[in-house]
Write an enzyme that holds these catalytic residues in place. Structure first.
Site, PDB file in Angstrom:
ATOM      1  N   LYS A 183       0.831  -1.220   0.000  1.00  0.00           N
ATOM      2  CA  LYS A 183       0.000   0.000   0.000  1.00  0.00           C
ATOM      3  C   LYS A 183       0.861   1.265   0.000  1.00  0.00           C
ATOM      4  O   LYS A 183       0.666   2.157  -0.816  1.00  0.00           O
ATOM      5  CB  LYS A 183      -0.947   0.008   1.225  1.00  0.00           C
ATOM      6  CG  LYS A 183      -1.879  -1.203   1.292  1.00  0.00           C
ATOM      7  CD  LYS A 183      -2.810  -1.130   2.494  1.00  0.00           C
ATOM      8  CE  LYS A 183      -2.122  -1.186   3.844  1.00  0.00           C
ATOM      9  NZ  LYS A 183      -1.427  -2.473   4.116  1.00  0.00           N
ATOM     10  N   ARG A 231     -10.177   0.266   8.585  1.00  0.00           N
ATOM     11  CA  ARG A 231      -9.660  -1.059   8.920  1.00  0.00           C
ATOM     12  C   ARG A 231     -10.675  -1.886   9.688  1.00  0.00           C
ATOM     13  O   ARG A 231     -10.385  -3.035  10.031  1.00  0.00           O
ATOM     14  CB  ARG A 231      -8.432  -0.873   9.796  1.00  0.00           C
ATOM     15  CG  ARG A 231      -7.119  -1.327   9.193  1.00  0.00           C
ATOM     16  CD  ARG A 231      -6.066  -1.058  10.239  1.00  0.00           C
ATOM     17  NE  ARG A 231      -4.800  -1.665  10.006  1.00  0.00           N
ATOM     18  CZ  ARG A 231      -3.775  -1.060   9.408  1.00  0.00           C
ATOM     19  NH1 ARG A 231      -3.917   0.137   8.917  1.00  0.00           N
ATOM     20  NH2 ARG A 231      -2.629  -1.689   9.312  1.00  0.00           N
ATOM     21  N   ARG A 273      11.562  -5.128   5.031  1.00  0.00           N
ATOM     22  CA  ARG A 273      11.166  -3.721   4.829  1.00  0.00           C
ATOM     23  C   ARG A 273      12.015  -2.755   5.656  1.00  0.00           C
ATOM     24  O   ARG A 273      12.279  -2.978   6.815  1.00  0.00           O
ATOM     25  CB  ARG A 273       9.693  -3.559   5.227  1.00  0.00           C
ATOM     26  CG  ARG A 273       9.267  -2.099   5.394  1.00  0.00           C
ATOM     27  CD  ARG A 273       7.800  -1.912   5.280  1.00  0.00           C
ATOM     28  NE  ARG A 273       7.027  -2.359   6.431  1.00  0.00           N
ATOM     29  CZ  ARG A 273       5.702  -2.257   6.504  1.00  0.00           C
ATOM     30  NH1 ARG A 273       5.011  -1.764   5.485  1.00  0.00           N
ATOM     31  NH2 ARG A 273       5.068  -2.676   7.562  1.00  0.00           N
ATOM     32  N   ARG A 297      10.734  -0.901  11.233  1.00  0.00           N
ATOM     33  CA  ARG A 297       9.633  -0.789  12.183  1.00  0.00           C
ATOM     34  C   ARG A 297       9.706  -1.905  13.226  1.00  0.00           C
ATOM     35  O   ARG A 297       9.900  -3.063  12.877  1.00  0.00           O
ATOM     36  CB  ARG A 297       8.296  -0.840  11.427  1.00  0.00           C
ATOM     37  CG  ARG A 297       7.974   0.501  10.784  1.00  0.00           C
ATOM     38  CD  ARG A 297       6.811   0.425   9.871  1.00  0.00           C
ATOM     39  NE  ARG A 297       5.657  -0.282  10.429  1.00  0.00           N
ATOM     40  CZ  ARG A 297       4.504  -0.434   9.797  1.00  0.00           C
ATOM     41  NH1 ARG A 297       4.357   0.073   8.588  1.00  0.00           N
ATOM     42  NH2 ARG A 297       3.525  -1.081  10.355  1.00  0.00           N
ATOM     43  N   ARG A 354      -0.790  -9.118  13.493  1.00  0.00           N
ATOM     44  CA  ARG A 354      -1.339  -8.150  12.532  1.00  0.00           C
ATOM     45  C   ARG A 354      -2.131  -8.870  11.442  1.00  0.00           C
ATOM     46  O   ARG A 354      -3.146  -8.363  10.972  1.00  0.00           O
ATOM     47  CB  ARG A 354      -0.203  -7.308  11.934  1.00  0.00           C
ATOM     48  CG  ARG A 354       0.344  -6.295  12.951  1.00  0.00           C
ATOM     49  CD  ARG A 354       1.720  -5.786  12.572  1.00  0.00           C
ATOM     50  NE  ARG A 354       1.744  -5.071  11.311  1.00  0.00           N
ATOM     51  CZ  ARG A 354       2.845  -4.882  10.580  1.00  0.00           C
ATOM     52  NH1 ARG A 354       3.995  -5.387  10.973  1.00  0.00           N
ATOM     53  NH2 ARG A 354       2.765  -4.208   9.458  1.00  0.00           N
TER      54      ARG A 354
HETATM   55  P1  ADP Z   1       2.138  -1.838   3.241  1.00  0.00           P
HETATM   56  O1  ADP Z   1       2.131  -0.337   3.212  1.00  0.00           O
HETATM   57  O2  ADP Z   1       0.953  -2.445   2.550  1.00  0.00           O
HETATM   58  O3  ADP Z   1       2.315  -2.388   4.623  1.00  0.00           O
HETATM   59  P2  ADP Z   1       4.730  -1.574   1.876  1.00  0.00           P
HETATM   60  O4  ADP Z   1       4.396  -0.733   0.701  1.00  0.00           O
HETATM   61  O5  ADP Z   1       5.460  -0.953   3.006  1.00  0.00           O
HETATM   62  O6  ADP Z   1       3.399  -2.348   2.408  1.00  0.00           O
HETATM   63  O7  ADP Z   1       5.559  -2.833   1.327  1.00  0.00           O
HETATM   64  C1  ADP Z   1       6.119  -3.803   2.212  1.00  0.00           C
HETATM   65  C2  ADP Z   1       7.536  -4.166   1.735  1.00  0.00           C
HETATM   66  O8  ADP Z   1       7.444  -4.903   0.510  1.00  0.00           O
HETATM   67  C3  ADP Z   1       8.424  -2.979   1.439  1.00  0.00           C
HETATM   68  O9  ADP Z   1       9.736  -3.288   1.844  1.00  0.00           O
HETATM   69  C4  ADP Z   1       8.349  -2.810  -0.072  1.00  0.00           C
HETATM   70  O10 ADP Z   1       9.561  -2.282  -0.608  1.00  0.00           O
HETATM   71  C5  ADP Z   1       8.111  -4.237  -0.551  1.00  0.00           C
HETATM   72  N1  ADP Z   1       7.207  -4.309  -1.724  1.00  0.00           N
HETATM   73  C6  ADP Z   1       6.113  -3.543  -1.973  1.00  0.00           C
HETATM   74  N2  ADP Z   1       5.529  -3.901  -3.126  1.00  0.00           N
HETATM   75  C7  ADP Z   1       6.240  -4.944  -3.616  1.00  0.00           C
HETATM   76  C8  ADP Z   1       6.136  -5.767  -4.799  1.00  0.00           C
HETATM   77  N3  ADP Z   1       5.155  -5.576  -5.700  1.00  0.00           N
HETATM   78  N4  ADP Z   1       7.056  -6.750  -4.958  1.00  0.00           N
HETATM   79  C9  ADP Z   1       8.043  -6.949  -4.051  1.00  0.00           C
HETATM   80  N5  ADP Z   1       8.190  -6.208  -2.919  1.00  0.00           N
HETATM   81  C10 ADP Z   1       7.313  -5.210  -2.702  1.00  0.00           C
HETATM   82  P1  ADP Z   2       0.776  -1.786   7.509  1.00  0.00           P
HETATM   83  O1  ADP Z   2       0.912  -0.752   6.420  1.00  0.00           O
HETATM   84  O2  ADP Z   2       1.987  -2.639   7.598  1.00  0.00           O
HETATM   85  O3  ADP Z   2      -0.495  -2.551   7.414  1.00  0.00           O
HETATM   86  P2  ADP Z   2       0.215   0.452   9.234  1.00  0.00           P
HETATM   87  O4  ADP Z   2       1.390   1.357   9.191  1.00  0.00           O
HETATM   88  O5  ADP Z   2      -0.954   0.785   8.403  1.00  0.00           O
HETATM   89  O6  ADP Z   2       0.723  -1.023   8.908  1.00  0.00           O
HETATM   90  O7  ADP Z   2      -0.290   0.287  10.730  1.00  0.00           O
HETATM   91  C1  ADP Z   2       0.577   0.015  11.804  1.00  0.00           C
HETATM   92  C2  ADP Z   2      -0.257  -0.188  13.071  1.00  0.00           C
HETATM   93  O8  ADP Z   2      -0.960   1.025  13.394  1.00  0.00           O
HETATM   94  C3  ADP Z   2      -1.362  -1.244  12.977  1.00  0.00           C
HETATM   95  O9  ADP Z   2      -0.880  -2.539  13.268  1.00  0.00           O
HETATM   96  C4  ADP Z   2      -2.363  -0.744  14.037  1.00  0.00           C
HETATM   97  O10 ADP Z   2      -1.932  -1.068  15.349  1.00  0.00           O
HETATM   98  C5  ADP Z   2      -2.260   0.761  13.887  1.00  0.00           C
HETATM   99  N1  ADP Z   2      -3.259   1.287  12.915  1.00  0.00           N
HETATM  100  C6  ADP Z   2      -2.977   1.907  11.733  1.00  0.00           C
HETATM  101  N2  ADP Z   2      -4.112   2.273  11.114  1.00  0.00           N
HETATM  102  C7  ADP Z   2      -5.131   1.887  11.913  1.00  0.00           C
HETATM  103  C8  ADP Z   2      -6.553   1.958  11.821  1.00  0.00           C
HETATM  104  N3  ADP Z   2      -7.166   2.515  10.749  1.00  0.00           N
HETATM  105  N4  ADP Z   2      -7.282   1.442  12.838  1.00  0.00           N
HETATM  106  C9  ADP Z   2      -6.709   0.883  13.921  1.00  0.00           C
HETATM  107  N5  ADP Z   2      -5.378   0.775  14.065  1.00  0.00           N
HETATM  108  C10 ADP Z   2      -4.586   1.263  13.070  1.00  0.00           C
END
Ligand code: ADP
Ligand code: ADP
Ligand code: ZN
Length: 214
Positions: free
Chosen positions: A11, A86, A125, A159, A170
């Site tokens: 995302k 969420r 990541r 993180r 998660r």
């Molecule tokens: P999210 O915001 O959904 O938690 P991230 O965008 O932070 O996910 O992506 C998680 C990890 O995977 C990051 O280290 C990113 O560089 C990597 N990543 C994201 N998209 C891809 C993809 N299409 N293929 C391989 N690795 C990816």
């Molecule tokens: P990822 O992109 O890897 O899914 P986020 O950065 O979005 O993780 O979220 C990290 C943490 O922050 C989540 O595990 C949760 O504890 C909290 N969080 C983020 N967004 C929300 C939301 N919309 N509602 C509840 N908790 C949230």
């Protein structure tokens, strides 16, 4: 627009591209919460333990936080919500919020990714400690080792919630509390699914088509 998907689906990665290409503003509730934790605010203190446990922060706190952030974006061409909603309660609150603010939702994009890939993506990541640009040890390291492509900074961070145990929690939170909102958007006829298993640019091509399509 909204971008939905499990933790590590990509995302944030796709949002970076949407911001650059379409000039949209990204509102990430995870980023906002991490900033609150860093500042030591009351909200940050409440959120820290919950985030470390891989659970979700209470809906009322999240809803008021995102509502005030949306209010600050009146000049923006468009906003991408990353990590919100969420829960079903958040999705319903967003509907009310949008109609009260006379805003419309153009796209709800779901990134579909296998659980094995999620674990692999989260375990590698990291991001730039200065500008927040996202990287991966294997899939997208900086062009020059140890130096951010975007800003040249040489410090990076990982993180604390990307450890295997918290990732498991998660994923449970996603399955039990977030996946149930997919039918909510499906029923409204606005949900568009994207195969998130391909490379980052391949995934972005699919999202670009959706956004360009209106
Ligand atoms: P999210 O915001 O959904 O938690 P991230 O965008 O932070 O996910 O992506 C998680 C990890 O995977 C990051 O280290 C990113 O560089 C990597 N990543 C994201 N998209 C891809 C993809 N299409 N293929 C391989 N690795 C990816
Ligand atoms: P990822 O992109 O890897 O899914 P986020 O950065 O979005 O993780 O979220 C990290 C943490 O922050 C989540 O595990 C949760 O504890 C909290 N969080 C983020 N967004 C929300 C939301 N919309 N509602 C509840 N908790 C949230
Ligand atoms: Zn940087």
């Amino acid at each position: 627009m909204i971008i939905l998907g499990p933790p590590g689906a990509g995302k944030g990665t796709q949002c970076e591209r949407l911001v650059e290409t379409f000039g949209l503003v990204q509102l990430s509730t995870g980023e906002m919460l991490r900033a609150e934790v860093k500042s030591g605010s009351e909200l940050g203190q409440t959120a820290k333990e919950i985030m470390d446990a891989g659970e979700l922060v209470p809906d009322d706190l999240i809803i008021s936080m995102i509502s005030s952030q949306i209010d600050q974006q009146s000049e923006a061409k468009g906003v991408i919500l990353d990590g919100f909603p969420r829960t079903t309660a958040q999705a319903e609150a967003l509907d009310v919020m949008l109609s009260e603010k006379s805003l419309s939702m153009d796209h709800v994009v779901q990134l579909e990714v296998d659980e094995d890939a999620i674990v692999e993506r989260l375990s590698g990541r990291f991001s730039c400690a200065n500008c927040g640009a996202g990287y991966h040890d294997t899939f997208s390291p900086p062009a020059e080792e140890g130096k951010c492509d975007k800003c040249g900074h040489t410090e990076f961070s990982r993180r604390s919630d990307d450890n295997p145990e918290t990732v498991r929690s998660r994923l449970v939170a996603y399955r039990e509390q977030t996946a149930p909102i997919l039918p909510f958007y499906q029923d409204k006829g606005v949900l568009q699914s994207v195969d998130g298993m391909g490379g980052m640019e391949e995934v972005f091509d699919q999202i670009k088509e959706i956004v360009a399509g209106g």
